[in-house]
Design an enzyme around this catalytic site. Structure first.
Site, PDB file in Angstrom:
ATOM      1  N   LYS A 231       0.339  -9.340  -9.016  1.00 47.83           N
ATOM      2  CA  LYS A 231      -0.917  -8.975  -8.354  1.00 47.83           C
ATOM      3  C   LYS A 231      -1.841  -8.355  -9.387  1.00 47.83           C
ATOM      4  O   LYS A 231      -1.475  -7.376 -10.037  1.00 47.83           O
ATOM      5  CB  LYS A 231      -0.625  -7.993  -7.222  1.00 47.83           C
ATOM      6  CG  LYS A 231      -1.828  -7.563  -6.426  1.00 47.83           C
ATOM      7  CD  LYS A 231      -1.387  -6.989  -5.087  1.00 47.83           C
ATOM      8  CE  LYS A 231      -2.527  -6.413  -4.276  1.00 47.83           C
ATOM      9  NZ  LYS A 231      -2.876  -5.056  -4.705  1.00 47.83           N
TER      10      LYS A 231
ATOM     11  N   ARG B 253      -6.676  -2.660   3.439  1.00 44.61           N
ATOM     12  CA  ARG B 253      -7.133  -1.507   4.229  1.00 44.61           C
ATOM     13  C   ARG B 253      -7.522  -1.875   5.656  1.00 44.61           C
ATOM     14  O   ARG B 253      -7.503  -1.020   6.543  1.00 44.61           O
ATOM     15  CB  ARG B 253      -8.306  -0.828   3.512  1.00 44.61           C
ATOM     16  CG  ARG B 253      -7.878  -0.076   2.268  1.00 44.61           C
ATOM     17  CD  ARG B 253      -9.056   0.258   1.413  1.00 44.61           C
ATOM     18  NE  ARG B 253      -9.737  -0.973   1.003  1.00 44.61           N
ATOM     19  CZ  ARG B 253     -10.936  -1.029   0.456  1.00 44.61           C
ATOM     20  NH1 ARG B 253     -11.609   0.078   0.251  1.00 44.61           N
ATOM     21  NH2 ARG B 253     -11.465  -2.188   0.110  1.00 44.61           N
TER      22      ARG B 253
ATOM     23  N   CYS C 241      -2.681  -1.654 -10.102  1.00 47.47           N
ATOM     24  CA  CYS C 241      -2.870  -0.276  -9.617  1.00 47.47           C
ATOM     25  C   CYS C 241      -3.790   0.499 -10.560  1.00 47.47           C
ATOM     26  O   CYS C 241      -3.562   0.526 -11.767  1.00 47.47           O
ATOM     27  CB  CYS C 241      -1.529   0.434  -9.482  1.00 47.47           C
ATOM     28  SG  CYS C 241      -1.738   2.133  -8.891  1.00 47.47           S
TER      29      CYS C 241
ATOM     30  N   MET D  57       0.863  -1.195   0.000  1.00 51.37           N
ATOM     31  CA  MET D  57       0.000   0.000   0.000  1.00 51.37           C
ATOM     32  C   MET D  57       0.891   1.234   0.000  1.00 51.37           C
ATOM     33  O   MET D  57       1.556   1.528   1.009  1.00 51.37           O
ATOM     34  CB  MET D  57      -0.953  -0.006   1.207  1.00 51.37           C
ATOM     35  CG  MET D  57      -2.080  -1.025   1.083  1.00 51.37           C
ATOM     36  SD  MET D  57      -3.338  -0.860   2.355  1.00 51.37           S
ATOM     37  CE  MET D  57      -2.555  -1.675   3.739  1.00 51.37           C
ATOM     38  N   ALA D  58       0.878   1.932  -1.130  1.00 52.79           N
ATOM     39  CA  ALA D  58       1.717   3.119  -1.278  1.00 52.79           C
ATOM     40  C   ALA D  58       1.353   4.143  -0.210  1.00 52.79           C
ATOM     41  O   ALA D  58       0.180   4.399   0.037  1.00 52.79           O
ATOM     42  CB  ALA D  58       1.518   3.705  -2.673  1.00 52.79           C
TER      43      ALA D  58
ATOM     44  N   ASN E 165      -7.596 -11.424  -2.226  1.00 56.34           N
ATOM     45  CA  ASN E 165      -7.484 -10.085  -1.634  1.00 56.34           C
ATOM     46  C   ASN E 165      -8.750  -9.275  -1.901  1.00 56.34           C
ATOM     47  O   ASN E 165      -9.294  -9.307  -2.999  1.00 56.34           O
ATOM     48  CB  ASN E 165      -6.253  -9.392  -2.247  1.00 56.34           C
ATOM     49  CG  ASN E 165      -6.182  -7.894  -1.963  1.00 56.34           C
ATOM     50  OD1 ASN E 165      -6.205  -7.083  -2.892  1.00 56.34           O
ATOM     51  ND2 ASN E 165      -6.096  -7.529  -0.720  1.00 56.34           N
ATOM     52  N   GLY E 166      -9.173  -8.566  -0.876  1.00 55.68           N
ATOM     53  CA  GLY E 166     -10.290  -7.642  -1.027  1.00 55.68           C
ATOM     54  C   GLY E 166     -11.266  -7.723   0.122  1.00 55.68           C
ATOM     55  O   GLY E 166     -11.867  -8.765   0.364  1.00 55.68           O
ATOM     56  N   ASP E 167     -11.359  -6.636   0.893  1.00 55.92           N
ATOM     57  CA  ASP E 167     -12.371  -6.496   1.948  1.00 55.92           C
ATOM     58  C   ASP E 167     -12.237  -7.504   3.083  1.00 55.92           C
ATOM     59  O   ASP E 167     -13.250  -7.967   3.612  1.00 55.92           O
ATOM     60  CB  ASP E 167     -13.797  -6.604   1.356  1.00 55.92           C
ATOM     61  CG  ASP E 167     -14.033  -5.640   0.215  1.00 55.92           C
ATOM     62  OD1 ASP E 167     -13.413  -4.568   0.207  1.00 55.92           O
ATOM     63  OD2 ASP E 167     -14.835  -5.976  -0.675  1.00 55.92           O
TER      64      ASP E 167
HETATM   65  C1  LIG Z   1      -3.663   3.671   0.195  1.00 51.92           C
HETATM   66  C2  LIG Z   1      -3.541   2.450  -0.674  1.00 51.92           C
HETATM   67  C3  LIG Z   1      -2.382   2.222  -1.388  1.00 51.92           C
HETATM   68  C4  LIG Z   1      -2.262   1.104  -2.210  1.00 51.92           C
HETATM   69  N1  LIG Z   1      -1.081   0.882  -2.873  1.00 51.92           N
HETATM   70  C5  LIG Z   1      -0.944  -0.244  -3.611  1.00 51.92           C
HETATM   71  C6  LIG Z   1       0.298  -0.549  -4.232  1.00 51.92           C
HETATM   72  O1  LIG Z   1       1.293   0.187  -4.112  1.00 51.92           O
HETATM   73  N2  LIG Z   1       0.374  -1.702  -4.971  1.00 51.92           N
HETATM   74  C7  LIG Z   1      -0.701  -2.553  -5.110  1.00 51.92           C
HETATM   75  O2  LIG Z   1      -0.598  -3.582  -5.784  1.00 51.92           O
HETATM   76  N3  LIG Z   1      -1.874  -2.283  -4.518  1.00 51.92           N
HETATM   77  C8  LIG Z   1      -2.003  -1.171  -3.765  1.00 51.92           C
HETATM   78  N4  LIG Z   1      -3.185  -0.953  -3.117  1.00 51.92           N
HETATM   79  C9  LIG Z   1      -4.251  -1.964  -3.192  1.00 51.92           C
HETATM   80  C10 LIG Z   1      -4.155  -2.945  -2.025  1.00 51.92           C
HETATM   81  O3  LIG Z   1      -2.938  -3.642  -2.063  1.00 51.92           O
HETATM   82  C11 LIG Z   1      -5.320  -3.945  -2.067  1.00 51.92           C
HETATM   83  O4  LIG Z   1      -5.237  -4.709  -3.251  1.00 51.92           O
HETATM   84  C12 LIG Z   1      -6.692  -3.280  -2.034  1.00 51.92           C
HETATM   85  O5  LIG Z   1      -6.735  -2.244  -1.077  1.00 51.92           O
HETATM   86  C13 LIG Z   1      -7.802  -4.310  -1.773  1.00 51.92           C
HETATM   87  O6  LIG Z   1      -7.653  -4.909  -0.516  1.00 51.92           O
HETATM   88  P1  LIG Z   1      -8.524  -4.411   0.756  1.00 51.92           P
HETATM   89  O7  LIG Z   1      -9.968  -4.391   0.303  1.00 51.92           O
HETATM   90  O8  LIG Z   1      -8.220  -5.396   1.809  1.00 51.92           O
HETATM   91  O9  LIG Z   1      -8.033  -3.025   1.063  1.00 51.92           O
HETATM   92  C14 LIG Z   1      -3.326   0.182  -2.326  1.00 51.92           C
HETATM   93  C15 LIG Z   1      -4.498   0.413  -1.605  1.00 51.92           C
HETATM   94  C16 LIG Z   1      -4.626   1.523  -0.781  1.00 51.92           C
HETATM   95  C17 LIG Z   1      -5.905   1.722  -0.017  1.00 51.92           C
END
Ligand SMILES: Cc1cc2nc3c(=O)[nH]c(=O)nc-3n(C[C@H](O)[C@H](O)[C@H](O)COP(=O)(O)O)c2cc1C
Length: 324
Positions: free
Chosen positions: A139, A225, A100, A17-18, A200-202
């Site tokens: 990914k 998140r 992304c 997560m950037a 991955n997701g939620d």
């Molecule tokens: C602030 C933020 C930064 C993210 N940066 C990246 C990243 O650098 N590379 C990537 O593959 N996904 C990135 N994601 C996506 C997450 O890795 C993840 O796939 C996405 O949030 C879904 O998972 P979640 O529903 O558990 O959050 C980012 C998501 C967020 C919210």
């Protein structure tokens, strides 16, 4: 689970997560028990040009192993060169970002734009595999936009290129982070490929993790998140997967981790950047607590480590007094 020749202690993986999964935060996630942590995405091109900020993202020396480094790019030779640099700096796994959704990323042909060109995905994975001896993962998302599930072809292309595992975020690019991740799509990718699949997701609770693993037969899960302000989610997921009750997180523990996170972020990034970076994390740590909005406003005025640390202490004391 195994990714290539690397054995993970458990299947709970933390997402790239950037702006969030800095080294300081990854160290906490590891302490919570994560089987694998992932860096923020690093631009392959910027790395090859030795951009200072990109190189800083790769300061992994001394960090608890294994760490996956996520690279973003669309040119096989550039990605391969960047992967070599990452491995030389301690990457145990190279992950290729094919998901992304950010406009500035997709306009370069990177991130989820790659989902439209499976042939290029195969070439990218194959080029990186040829350049480094560590496992290579990718990914992906479900596709660019509904109803085209180009993510499926992307997964198969990655597998042909030699990917050692595939992480699937069950949303289309067009959804960004809205709507719900489709775990049935993740299940179908798992059925279609023979390499390990990480869903991955939620995932926001241990119960979510148990349910999604059972529904999909995935080999691993990636937390995103749900970790913001709640690195304890890793511990909870591991306990619940193990058939145990989750442990409650006391306010003292919450503040202690937040304080340690602040100190470490400042130590690594310097006072100015560290304090700025911690504003969002501290807001997440205290979300839902009494007068959290007021405290957040206050934190956003703090400029030095001491100021912010003192504000945290004052807020913790205030909450304790309210309890008495
Ligand atoms: C602030 C933020 C930064 C993210 N940066 C990246 C990243 O650098 N590379 C990537 O593959 N996904 C990135 N994601 C996506 C997450 O890795 C993840 O796939 C996405 O949030 C879904 O998972 P979640 O529903 O558990 O959050 C980012 C998501 C967020 C919210």
């Amino acid at each position: 689970m195994n990714i290539g020749n690397i054995r993970l202690e458990n299947p709970m993986i933390t997402a790239p997560m950037a702006g969030v999964t800095s080294r300081a935060f990854r160290e906490i996630l590891k302490e919570m028990g994560a089987g694998l942590v992932t860096t923020e995405m690093v631009s392959a091109k910027a790395l090859v040009y030795e951009n200072k900020q990109s190189l800083q993202l790769l300061e992994l020396e001394g960090e608890s192993w294994p760490i996956a480094v996520q690279l973003c790019g669309h040119e096989p030779d550039v990605l391969a060169a960047a992967a070599k640099m990452a491995v030389a700096r301690g990457a145990a796994i190279i992950d290729i970002n094919c998901g992304c959704p950010a406009p500035k990323i997709v306009k370069n042909g990177d991130g989820s734009r790659l989902l439209e060109t499976p042939q290029l995905i195969e070439e990218l994975v194959s080029a990186v595999k040829g350049a480094v001896s560590v496992p290579v993962t990718m990914k992906i998302r479900r596709g660019w936009d509904a109803p085209e599930e180009t993510g499926l072809a992307a997964a198969l292309a990655g597998e042909r290129g030699g990917a050692d595992a595939i992480t699937v975020h069950g949303r289309y690019r067009a959804q960004f982070y809205s709507g719900e991740a489709d775990w049935d799509f993740i299940r179908r990718v798992k059925e279609a490929v023979s390499v390990p699949v990480i869903g991955n997701g939620d995932l926001f609770s241990g119960a979510d993790c148990v349910r999604r693993l059972a529904e999909t037969g995935c080999d691993g899960l990636m937390l995103g998140r749900g970790l913001m302000g709640n690195p304890w989610l890793v511990r909870e997921a591991l306990r619940v997967l193990d058939g145990k009750e989750p442990l409650a997180v006391s306010p003292q523990e919450r503040f202690a981790v937040a304080r340690r996170h602040l100190a470490r972020e400042v130590q690594i990034q310097g006072e100015h950047t560290g304090v700025l970076e911690m504003r969002k994390h501290l807001a997440w740590y205290i979300k839902g607590m009494p007068k959290a909005a007021l405290f957040r406003q206050q934190i956003n005025t703090g400029e030095t480590y001491t100021q912010v640390a003192d504000m945290l202490t004052a807020y913790e004391t205030y909450l304790e007094e309210q309890q008495e």
